[in-house]
Structure formats: structure tokens, C-alpha cells
Design a protein around this motif. Structure first.
Motif, PDB file in Angstrom:
ATOM      1  N   VAL A  49      20.428   2.103  -5.725  1.00 14.03           N
ATOM      2  CA  VAL A  49      20.355   2.886  -4.487  1.00 14.03           C
ATOM      3  C   VAL A  49      21.596   3.762  -4.412  1.00 14.03           C
ATOM      4  CG1 VAL A  49      20.202   2.836  -1.978  1.00 14.03           C
ATOM      5  CG2 VAL A  49      19.057   1.061  -3.326  1.00 14.03           C
ATOM      6  N   ASN A  68      12.389   8.592  -5.903  1.00 16.63           N
ATOM      7  CA  ASN A  68      12.399   9.637  -4.887  1.00 16.63           C
ATOM      8  C   ASN A  68      13.604  10.529  -5.151  1.00 16.63           C
ATOM      9  OD1 ASN A  68      14.631   8.282  -3.713  1.00 16.63           O
ATOM     10  ND2 ASN A  68      13.283   7.128  -2.343  1.00 16.63           N
ATOM     11  N   ASP A 116       9.369  11.387  -1.893  1.00 15.64           N
ATOM     12  CA  ASP A 116       8.783  10.475  -2.873  1.00 15.64           C
ATOM     13  C   ASP A 116       8.292  11.244  -4.094  1.00 15.64           C
ATOM     14  OD1 ASP A 116       7.376   7.899  -3.710  1.00 15.64           O
ATOM     15  OD2 ASP A 116       5.710   9.330  -3.609  1.00 15.64           O
ATOM     16  N   CYS A 153      16.853   5.172  -6.190  1.00 21.08           N
ATOM     17  CA  CYS A 153      16.489   5.663  -4.861  1.00 21.08           C
ATOM     18  C   CYS A 153      17.704   6.339  -4.238  1.00 21.08           C
ATOM     19  CB  CYS A 153      16.030   4.517  -3.954  1.00 21.08           C
ATOM     20  SG  CYS A 153      14.705   3.512  -4.647  1.00 21.08           S
ATOM     21  N   GLY A 209      16.395   8.682   3.840  1.00 24.96           N
ATOM     22  CA  GLY A 209      15.987   7.786   2.767  1.00 24.96           C
ATOM     23  C   GLY A 209      15.924   6.322   3.137  1.00 24.96           C
ATOM     24  N   GLU A 269      12.350   5.256   3.764  1.00 22.52           N
ATOM     25  CA  GLU A 269      11.708   5.291   2.447  1.00 22.52           C
ATOM     26  C   GLU A 269      12.047   4.040   1.631  1.00 22.52           C
ATOM     27  OE1 GLU A 269      11.753   9.407   4.014  1.00 22.52           O
ATOM     28  OE2 GLU A 269      13.184   7.744   3.965  1.00 22.52           O
ATOM     29  N   LEU A 270      13.261   3.507   1.794  1.00 16.02           N
ATOM     30  CA  LEU A 270      13.620   2.257   1.110  1.00 16.02           C
ATOM     31  C   LEU A 270      12.744   1.099   1.587  1.00 16.02           C
ATOM     32  CD1 LEU A 270      17.526   2.043   0.828  1.00 16.02           C
ATOM     33  CD2 LEU A 270      15.860   2.091  -1.023  1.00 16.02           C
ATOM     34  N   ILE A 291       9.354   1.476   0.012  1.00 14.70           N
ATOM     35  CA  ILE A 291       9.372   1.043  -1.393  1.00 14.70           C
ATOM     36  C   ILE A 291       9.343  -0.480  -1.479  1.00 14.70           C
ATOM     37  CG2 ILE A 291      10.893   0.905  -3.428  1.00 14.70           C
ATOM     38  CD1 ILE A 291      11.687   3.831  -2.765  1.00 14.70           C
TER      39      ILE A 291
END
Length: 679
Positions: free
Chosen positions: A131, A161, A172, A238, A247, A250-251, A254
């Protein structure tokens, strides 16, 4: 919220200090609806850093667990410490998760802690996700960082992403191909990761080659993605900004859509009493098997044992056993650790993380179960760094000796990298840890929590003794005191073993010249002599003792006689076997500005260190790898700080033991001789 094993995700946040793990932890809890607003590390208001020392120092010391429930998915998220000094708790958390998210500072790039955590996760067989945090900070060169990550950790590191609009958004690229990003093409990134994922098994690859991407369902892509993670064929990259929140959601997506659940992760390394690998089944109807990976001595709820359930269902009011204990305890309160709060729950299913309170026999790495057949099952131990730094302690105020012992025992329960020793000959209590900072924080906690203040001084170095050649020894113990006497005669042989082999005791007595009932007494005498030392007062190791002859008397032979005969026969043999003193040699890694390399390498050379190599890092930093005697490094923190203006840092791990130079052995032996003569 009730959920099953398939809906659980267990994730640890790890990485170098300063990468922003705790702030990212806050951002994830906020995005997941757990907290209304994000706390601040600087203000000491985070969910994770609640300890007084954490708030004062502005960084994590312990791991912290919180749960996030979103869309039918339950995420157990663990924030861990970034400093090497406190990595005992970080590594402990790895025993409870399927996935490690290694957080990378987008500005500083790959750092020492990044490499260390990636390697720990890899050797443990865990899924790894990189990350990249702080993507909107000035000085972040994200395209170059991606290439550096791929060069450092392999071509299997690929973005899932990509940042856009200067790090204000994240797009993404696993499921989507359209959009403008800050670097790379979304379509190109999509194709690279798709090619990596589909080649993991023949069925997915065949469908893809025959009919293209349209032939693959999201379920097929998830299964292939999960297999890639499990087998190390893919390390997703990521992007996020814990400061702005870009983000972060989005984590969570995922984690929900792509990361392995407890039934999908690699099987945990459980073993039985014969050290054979066994398989546990993430089945809620099976016998309970759970592993304790964290102990907390909470001032309000008492001793808290936090565990991961691997098999079966733990229910409130159930009866559980600890290791091979025969007396069960009742789960009076079943708790879910949730940052600052502990929530009462009715049950914990396979894959879940829960806790029980006020069970004194619980300890770190204990196996909890509900069937005697599981007595000998244990999780393969985590490889922790050896605690090498030590301080000898005594209470500042008289009469607090027992209070000091109790406080040290509680603190050592919580940290697998703390070790307490007591040397009877010197009446010296020594606390060992990973660094000067590790011990300093521990002693401050002891003062704050338990009201115990101590006076400290440097302890003796943990030297050891061994022998260099074979030899034989003999002693006859004969004592007559008017009544029944004492008699025991022992012939034995000593021989060196490989370094690190430990100790072997062999019974080679023939014809019953010494009854088997007296062999444990002889071994007891040998072990007493080994503990006390033969050359300089340090424990002996790496040798074999073979008892091959002797005599006994049917009336006068007693256990005490053979204890004494065994001890003195052993010392007789060791004295002829060229005894030597061994010193601990440690692996040293020193990260410094390149401008200081001459001073630092010269300083290490003056400490009998062997420089093994150097490695240039980004930002003008140099990593020096060396091996040095621990005895030479007692003042190294202060020296390194002076040489580098406070910019240098280092870590130590025990490597091996090797003989001290002859002048050092002579000095140690002469210092011990008055004590020997006094005894």
C-alpha cells in the motif's frame, strides 16, 4: 452483526516507522463507519495509540485490533508498530491473519522496515499487499516508486489501482480499463495484471486464450486472484492517502472482493507433539482449536487473552482447556477486541478474533481447545529476534522486590521479545529486550502502571562456555557420618557438539553397575555444574555427556551421593577437555547518511566487527551489514548518535556464538576465580 467464515478478512498493517500506518488505520475505520471522525497521532487521539508512552512518543508500540463491518464483510484490522524495537507485537499479529498490507511511504520509498516486513510475511506464507501511502505529498514520485518496488520484490508486484488528479483520486485497473491516471495507462496496467492473474491455472488461462477476457466471470477472476496471492504469484500494489482519504474506500473494496477469507488462506503451520504437520479445518462444527497471539494486562478487565479461532466455534459459557491442562475454564465473557473498547459477543466462528478475560493460565502462543485429543497441538512458533540488550535491575525503594518481580512478569507476558533472567550467583535480575529504547519504554510503563521504580546498571554479557575436545572424568563420593553413609562413583565422558546443538545426556552403563534409578541424579548433578560454569562462571552448552561406568552400594548409595559424584566427575572431565568461553556475535544493520560512512565503518572495525557489505538506498542513505561481538556494543546507541548527528539507526539480531580471544578469556577467568575460591 452475525457473519460466517467466508465473510471474514483478517489483515495486518505493517511497514517502516513513519509510513502512516496508524493514520491509515484511522482512515479505514472512518471509511468503514466505525468512528465518526479521524483521530490524530500528533494530538494523541487515535483509536490505536492509547498507551501513555505511545501518545508521548507519537508512534505505535503495541498492536491494536478493530473490526469493520460493511456490506456483509467483516474485516479484522490490526495496526502494528513500525519501529524495529517493538516488532515482537508486530510479528505476533502475523499469526492471526491471512493478509499483510505493507505500507510504504510514497516520499521515502522502500525503507528497511518495508523489506523486513515483506520477508516476514513471505516466510509465513501470507498474502502480501503493498500500500503506497501519502500519494498526495510533495516529493512523491509514484511511477519511479512502482518500478523500484518491482525491482526490489519481483515482477509479481503490480498495481491493482492507480492514482489520478495528482493523488486526489484512485482508479481501479483490475476490473476497469478506462480513465486518465497520473502515470501509466489504465488499459496497460489492466492488461499486465490480468495476464499475471489468468496464468495461475490452466482452466482460467485456457478460457482467456480461447475467448478473451469476456469469458471470465468476476468469480473466476477472484478465485484466480486469491490463488495468486496464496502462492506468492502476485503482490498487488495499491495507492492511498490516509490524509485526504483518497484510495481508502478502494482498499476496503479490495479487501471485500479480492483478498482471501480464512478458508482460502494458506493452511496454518500447526504441528503435533511429534512435530509433524497437521491440518486444521475451518469448520464451525469441529472441535475448537484457537491460538493465543496477544496478551494484555488490562487495568479494568484483568488479564486478557486475545486469540484467533482456527477450527470449531467458541461460545460464551463454553468449557475450554489451555494446552495440555486437565482443568477447563469457563468462557464467562467472550469479547471482541475493538480498538479502545471490548464488545461482548455470543460466539466466535473459525477465522474470527476474540478474547477471554481473567484466565491466569493463558499465555502467549497457548492453544485453546475443548477436547483432550488436541492437547499436543501447537502452532509452529514465530521466529522472533533474540533479545540481546540487557539491564540489571533492582528496586529503587526497599521492600519492593516482589512487586518488581510481579510487574516484570506481567510485562514479559505481553511482549514475546522481553526476557527476564535471574542470576543466583550475583543475585542479579536482568531484563533483556531488543534495544535500549525497548527497555526504556518497558521501564517507564512499569513505573506508570505498577508504581515500581528501579535503579539500573549494565549486566554481565551473556557469555557461554563449552569444550574443544573429548575427555573423561571420574569421581567417587564417599561420606560416613556415624549412621548410614553416602556412596556413589561415576565415570563419564564429555565431547563437543556443533555450535547451537545444546546438550545431550547418554546412558551407556552396562551390567547394572549403576542402577537406572540413579541416572537422573547423575544428570541433575551434571546440569547443576553446567549452569554454574567451569571456566568463568557462565553456563556450558553444546556438549554430550556419556555415563559409561561406576559403582554403587546397596545400603549407602543415595540420590544425593550420585548428584555430587555426577557434578564432580563432569567438572573433572571438562577441566581436561580444553574449556573455552563463547561470546554472542550479532548481525548488525546500520542505516546512515552516505557522508558518515567512514566514521561509522571505522568505529565498527574498532569493535572487532566484520563488515559484510554495504547497500546504497534512495535519498543518499547507506545500509551497512556487519557482525560484531555484543560485548563491544554496549555504548553503541550513544556513539552512533554522535557520529551521525542523530540521523543513524541500527538493529541487532543474534547470529551465533564463537570463542572469545585468549586475552578476554583470561580476563574473565581471573575475575571469576575469587568467587570460585570463596565457594
Amino acid at each position: 452483526m452475525s457473519y460466517n467464515t467466508e465473510s471474514i478478512r483478517n489483515i495486518a498493517l505493517a511497514g517502516h516507522a513513519g509510513s502512516g500506518k496508524t493514520t491509515l488505520f484511522e482512515a479505514l475505520l472512518h471509511a468503514g463507519g466505525v468512528i465518526q471522525s479521524q483521530g490524530s497521532v500528533e494530538r494523541g487521539t487515535t483509536q490505536s495509540d492509547t498507551d501513555a508512552q505511545e501518545k508521548a512518543r507519537g508512534h505505535s508500540i503495541d498492536s491494536c485490533i478493530a473490526g469493520i463491518d460493511r456490506g456483509g464483510c467483516h474485516i479484522n484490522l490490526i495496526d502494528t508498530a513500525g519501529y524495529d524495537d517493538f516488532r515482537g507485537g508486530t510479528l505476533s499479529a502475523f499469526a492471526a491473519v491471512e493478509t499483510v498490507m505493507v505500507v510504504v511511504n510514497a516520499v521515502n520509498g522502500i525503507e528497511h522496515g518495508t523489506r523486513r516486513m515483506m520477508e516476514h510475511a513471505r516466510t509465513r506464507g501470507l498474502a502480501r499487499v503493498l500500500v503506497v501511502n501519502k500519494i498526495d505529498f510533495e516529493g512523491a514520485h509514484l511511477g519511479a516508486l512502482v518500478e523500484a518496488l518491482r525491482e526490489e520484490f519481483g515482477p509479481e508486484c503490480l498495481p491493482v489501482n492507480l492514482p489520478a488528479q495528482g493523488g486526489k483520486r484512485v482508479l481501479d485497473c483490475f476490473f476497469h480499463t478506462e480513465g486518465t491516471t497520473d502515470f501509466s495507462s489504465l488499459a496497460t496496467a489492466h492488461q499486465r495484471i490480468l495476464d499475471q492473474v489468468v496464468e495461475i491455472n490452466e482452466a482460467t488461462m485456457g478460457a482467456y486464450l480461447d475467448q478473451g477476457e469476456a469469458a471470465l466471470s468476476r468469480e473466476q477472476l477472484h478465485d484466480a486472484f486469491e490463488q495468486c496471492l496464496r502462492e506468492g504469484h502476485l503482490v498487488p500494489i495499491c495507492f492511498a492517502s490516509s490524509r485526504s482519504g483518497a484510495g481508502v474506500t478502494e482498499l476496503l473494496d479490495i479487501a471485500d472482493r479480492l483478498l482471501p477469507n480464512p478458508a482460502e488462506g494458506n493452511p496454518p503451520p500447526f504441528r503435533n507433539g511429534e512435530d509433524e504437520a497437521i491440518t486444521v479445518n475451518a469448520d464451525p462444527a469441529q472441535h475448537v482449536i484457537a491460538d493465543v497471539f496477544k496478551i494484555v494486562n488490562d487495568p479494568f478487565v484483568g488479564k486478557l487473552g486475545i486469540f484467533r479461532v482456527w477450527q470449531g466455534t467458541v461460545r460464551r459459557d463454553a468449557q475450554l482447556l489451555v494446552d495440555d491442562g486437565r482443568k477447563p475454564f469457563r468462557v464467562g465473557h467472550l469479547l471482541r477486541p475493538n480498538a479502545k473498547n471490548h464488545v461482548e459477543i455470543e460466539q466466535a466462528v473459525p477465522g474470527d478474533i476474540a478474547a477471554v478475560a481473567k484466565v491466569e493460565e493463558i499465555h502467549y502462543d497457548a492453544v485453546l481447545h475443548d477436547a483432550h485429543e488436541e492437547d499436543r497441538i501447537h502452532l509452529a512458533p514465530m521466529r522472533f529476534p533474540q533479545p540481546m540488550f540487557g539491564l540489571a535491575l533492582e528496586p529503587k525503594h526497599k521492600g519492593q522486590e516482589q512487586k518488581l518481580a510481579n510487574a516484570l512478569a506481567r510485562l514479559a507476558e505481553e511482549d514475546p521479545c522481553l526476557r527476564m533472567e535471574h542470576h543466583k550467583e550475583l543475585n542479579e535480575t536482568v531484563l533483556r529486550g531488543l534495544s535500549e529504547l525497548h527497555l526504556k519504554v518497558t521501564l517507564e510503563r512499569m513505573r506508570e502502571r505498577y508504581g515500581v521504580e528501579v535503579v539500573t546498571h549494565p549486566p554481565r554479557i551473556a557469555y557461554r562456555e563449552t569444550i574443544a575436545t573429548k575427555a573423561e572424568g571420574h569421581h567417587r563420593h564417599k561420606k560416613q557420618t556415624g549412621g548410614a553413609g553416602q556412596f556413589g562413583e561415576v565415570f563419564l565422558r564429555v565431547e563437543p557438539l556443533d555450535r547451537g546443538a545444546g546438550f545431550e545426556f547418554v546412558d551407556a552403563v552396562k551390567g547394572g553397575v549403576i542402577p537406572g534409578t540413579f541416572l537422573p541424579a547423575i544428570e541433575k548433578g551434571v546440569r547443576q555444574a553446567m549452569e554454574r560454569g567451569a571456566v568463568a562462571g557462565y553456563p556450558l552448552q553444546d556438549l554430550r555427556v556419556t555415563v559409561y561406568d561406576g559403582k554403587y552400594h546397596p545400603v549407602d548409595s543415595k540420590e544425593v551421593a550420585f548428584v555430587s559424584a555426577g557434578k564432580k566427575a563432569f567438572l573433572d572431565a571438562v577441566g581436561k577437555a580444553r574449556p573455552i568461553v563463547l561470546e554472542p556475535i550479532v548481525d548488525v544493520e546500520v542505516a546512515i547518511p552516505e557522508s558518515d560512512v567512514g566514521d561509522v565503518t571505522g568505529g565498527l572495525a574498532g569493535k572487532r566487527a566484520r563488515i559484510l557489505g554495504t547497500d546504497s538506498r534512495r535519498g543518499g542513505e547507506l545500509l551497512i551489514k556487519a557482525q560484531a561481538p555484543l560485548a563491544e556494543l554496549t555504548d553503541y546507541p550513544t556513539e552512533l548518535k554522535a557520529m551521525t548527528g542523530g540521523r543513524g539507526r541500527y538493529s541487532l539480531d543474534l547470529s551465533h556464538y564463537e570463542p572469545v580471544p585468549a586475552p578476554v578469556q583470561k580476563q574473565l577467568s581471573e575475575a571469576w576465580r575469587p568467587k570460585l575460591e570463596e565457594d
